[in-house]
Design a protein around this motif. Structure first.
Motif, short mmCIF file in Angstrom:
data_model
loop_
_atom_site.label_atom_id
_atom_site.label_comp_id
_atom_site.label_asym_id
_atom_site.label_seq_id
_atom_site.Cartn_x
_atom_site.Cartn_y
_atom_site.Cartn_z
N LEU A 83 0.83 -1.21 0.00
CA LEU A 83 0.00 0.00 0.00
C LEU A 83 0.87 1.26 0.00
O LEU A 83 1.97 1.27 0.55
N SER A 84 0.34 2.32 -0.59
CA SER A 84 1.01 3.63 -0.54
C SER A 84 0.81 4.22 0.85
O SER A 84 0.02 3.72 1.66
N GLY A 85 1.52 5.34 1.13
CA GLY A 85 1.38 6.00 2.43
C GLY A 85 -0.05 6.41 2.72
O GLY A 85 -0.56 6.20 3.82
N GLY A 86 -0.71 7.00 1.71
CA GLY A 86 -2.09 7.43 1.89
C GLY A 86 -3.04 6.26 2.13
O GLY A 86 -3.96 6.34 2.96
N GLN A 87 -2.81 5.15 1.42
CA GLN A 87 -3.66 3.96 1.61
C GLN A 87 -3.47 3.36 3.00
O GLN A 87 -4.43 2.93 3.64
N LYS A 88 -2.23 3.37 3.49
CA LYS A 88 -1.98 2.85 4.84
C LYS A 88 -2.67 3.72 5.89
O LYS A 88 -3.20 3.20 6.88
N GLN A 89 -2.67 5.05 5.68
CA GLN A 89 -3.35 5.93 6.63
C GLN A 89 -4.86 5.69 6.61
O GLN A 89 -5.51 5.69 7.65
N ARG A 90 -5.41 5.48 5.40
CA ARG A 90 -6.86 5.20 5.31
C ARG A 90 -7.19 3.87 5.97
O ARG A 90 -8.22 3.73 6.63
N GLU A 106 -2.20 13.43 13.81
CA GLU A 106 -1.47 13.88 12.61
C GLU A 106 -1.68 12.90 11.45
O GLU A 106 -0.73 12.34 10.91
N PRO A 107 -2.95 12.68 11.04
CA PRO A 107 -3.26 11.64 10.06
C PRO A 107 -2.68 11.88 8.67
O PRO A 107 -2.54 10.94 7.90
N THR A 108 -2.35 13.12 8.33
CA THR A 108 -1.91 13.39 6.95
C THR A 108 -0.42 13.73 6.84
O THR A 108 0.05 14.11 5.77
N THR A 109 0.32 13.61 7.93
CA THR A 109 1.76 13.92 7.88
C THR A 109 2.46 13.02 6.88
O THR A 109 2.28 11.80 6.88
N GLY A 110 3.25 13.63 6.01
CA GLY A 110 4.02 12.85 5.04
C GLY A 110 3.26 12.47 3.78
O GLY A 110 3.83 11.83 2.90
N LEU A 111 1.99 12.86 3.69
CA LEU A 111 1.21 12.50 2.50
C LEU A 111 1.31 13.59 1.44
O LEU A 111 1.49 14.77 1.75
N ASP A 112 1.15 13.18 0.17
CA ASP A 112 1.13 14.18 -0.89
C ASP A 112 -0.23 14.90 -0.87
O ASP A 112 -1.18 14.44 -0.24
N PRO A 113 -0.33 16.06 -1.53
CA PRO A 113 -1.56 16.86 -1.45
C PRO A 113 -2.83 16.11 -1.84
O PRO A 113 -3.89 16.30 -1.22
N THR A 114 -2.75 15.22 -2.84
CA THR A 114 -3.95 14.48 -3.27
C THR A 114 -4.40 13.51 -2.19
O THR A 114 -5.59 13.43 -1.85
N ALA A 115 -3.45 12.77 -1.62
CA ALA A 115 -3.78 11.81 -0.56
C ALA A 115 -4.31 12.53 0.67
O ALA A 115 -5.23 12.05 1.35
N ARG A 116 -3.75 13.70 0.94
CA ARG A 116 -4.20 14.50 2.10
C ARG A 116 -5.66 14.91 1.92
O ARG A 116 -6.46 14.77 2.84
N ARG A 117 -6.01 15.37 0.72
CA ARG A 117 -7.39 15.82 0.48
C ARG A 117 -8.39 14.65 0.50
O ARG A 117 -9.53 14.81 0.92
N THR A 118 -7.93 13.48 0.06
CA THR A 118 -8.79 12.28 0.15
C THR A 118 -9.12 12.00 1.61
O THR A 118 -10.27 11.68 1.95
N LEU A 119 -8.12 12.12 2.47
CA LEU A 119 -8.37 11.90 3.90
C LEU A 119 -9.27 12.97 4.49
O LEU A 119 -10.11 12.68 5.34
N TRP A 120 -9.11 14.21 4.03
CA TRP A 120 -10.00 15.27 4.51
C TRP A 120 -11.45 14.92 4.22
O TRP A 120 -12.33 15.11 5.06
N GLU A 121 -11.71 14.42 3.00
CA GLU A 121 -13.09 14.06 2.62
C GLU A 121 -13.63 12.97 3.53
O GLU A 121 -14.80 13.00 3.94
N ILE A 122 -12.80 11.99 3.86
CA ILE A 122 -13.22 10.90 4.75
C ILE A 122 -13.58 11.45 6.13
O ILE A 122 -14.60 11.09 6.73
N ILE A 123 -12.74 12.36 6.65
CA ILE A 123 -12.97 12.93 7.98
C ILE A 123 -14.26 13.75 8.00
O ILE A 123 -15.06 13.66 8.94
N LEU A 124 -14.51 14.53 6.93
CA LEU A 124 -15.74 15.33 6.88
C LEU A 124 -16.98 14.44 6.77
O LEU A 124 -18.04 14.77 7.32
N LYS A 125 -16.86 13.29 6.08
CA LYS A 125 -18.00 12.35 6.01
C LYS A 125 -18.29 11.75 7.38
O LYS A 125 -19.44 11.53 7.75
N LEU A 126 -17.24 11.46 8.15
CA LEU A 126 -17.43 10.92 9.51
C LEU A 126 -18.15 11.96 10.38
O LEU A 126 -19.02 11.61 11.17
#
Length: 315
Positions: A134-141, A159-179
């Motif tokens: 898995l990529s860094g973003g996938q492991k965080q998800r 610090e869920p998005t530390t070290g992630l690229d901007p695209t992976a960071r925004r994907t995580l933001w969307e998940i957090i807002l859905k929660l």
């Protein structure tokens, strides 16, 4: 956000490591259904504060209450109602995504269905892939997905998005807002001011183990009493001349505050155009040589610097 319903109470939390006090009497309340941000530079005490509230670390003073349960007296009950994504989650690299989900689900008396959770984390196409691929973003998800298996009332994201690229960071933001939309209460630590501004209903600014401010992002920025900032450098300016320059800059129209960050001057103003014209007119007389001039809106970084004299980015 049901502001009347307190879900978390940090009451005078203190943590010492030898003679070093990492957390110095932290107090705050978190309400049902809000995203509550702990924002500060590395070493501010964000992770230690979260770990005391999660029951992972015992306070040397004060107490933490989560969903009505004291973390020291009712830790078993606290664990039933929280989900935790640690700053660095160690995962079994050789298991597949689905296998590790099923294993973690077996730790709980009851758990949510794995299929929909994989969909929520956008990991359906990776369910048969090994964790190590898995990529860094996938492991965080995946780490967040594992924290949600017990359908927790309160979710801690360190610090869920530390070290992630901007695209992976925004994907995580969307998940957090859905929660959040589903009514989950989320405590999020970060040192990214944009992330805090986008996600958090309220922000607790921390520095050197203490709370320096606590409010909504909008109110924190408006506490500067200025909407805009003008940034610039002055060429060939000797260090000894800085103070006299600051005094002269105070005379610029509508300037409410001034910060000096190494060789960068920041002027705060509510009337950008008037202040900018006055600054440029004064420099045109040859008194100063402006360089790298830019204007922007005031940010949480400005709030933090005005309160602490230090940058959020400082180590």
């Amino acid at each position: 956000m049901e502001s009347s319903h307190i879900v978390i109470e940090a009451d005078g939390l203190i943590k010492n490591y030898g003679s070093f006090q990492a957390v110095r009497g932290v107090n705050f309340q978190v309400y049902q259904g809000e995203v509550f941000g702990l924002l500060g530079p590395n070493g501010a005490g964000k992770t230690t504060t979260m770990e005391m509230i999660e029951g992972l670390r015992k306070p040397d003073g004060g107490r933490a209450i989560v969903a009505g349960f004291d973390t020291q007296k009712d830790l078993g009950k606290v664990k039933e109602v929280i989900g935790v994504q640690l700053q660095s989650t160690s995962l079994f690299e050789l298991l597949t995504v689905e296998e590790i989900m099923r294993m973690y689900a077996s730790f709980y008396p009851s758990s949510v269905p794995i299929g929909p959770l994989l969909e929520d984390m956008t990991l359906v196409d990776k369910k048969n892939g090994r964790v190590k691929h898995l990529s860094g973003g996938q492991k965080q998800r995946l780490a967040i997905g594992l924290a949600l298996l017990n359908d927790p009332k309160v979710i801690f994201l360190d610090e869920p998005t530390t070290g992630l690229d901007p695209t992976a960071r925004r994907t995580l933001w969307e998940i957090i807002l859905k929660l959040k939309e589903r009514g989950k209460t989320i405590v999020l630590s970060t040192h990214y001011m944009e992330e805090a501004h986008v996600l958090c209903d309220r922000i607790c600014l921390m520095d050197q183990g203490k709370v320096v401010a606590l409010d909504t992002p909008r109110n924190l920025v408006s506490s500067l009493q200025s909407d805009s900032a003008i940034e610039f450098r002055l060429q060939d300016l000797a260090e000894a001349d800085k103070e006299s320059v600051v005094e002269e800059l105070r005379d610029i129209r509508e300037v409410k505050g001034i910060d000096v960050r190494k060789d960068v001057f920041v002027l705060y103003t509510d009337k950008l155009q008037e202040s900018l014209i006055d600054l440029v007119e004064k420099s045109a007389g040859g008194r100063w040589q402006l360089a790298d001039l830019q204007t922007r809106t005031a940010t949480l970084e400005d709030v933090f610097i005005s309160m602490t004299g230090r940058s959020l980015k400082e180590e």
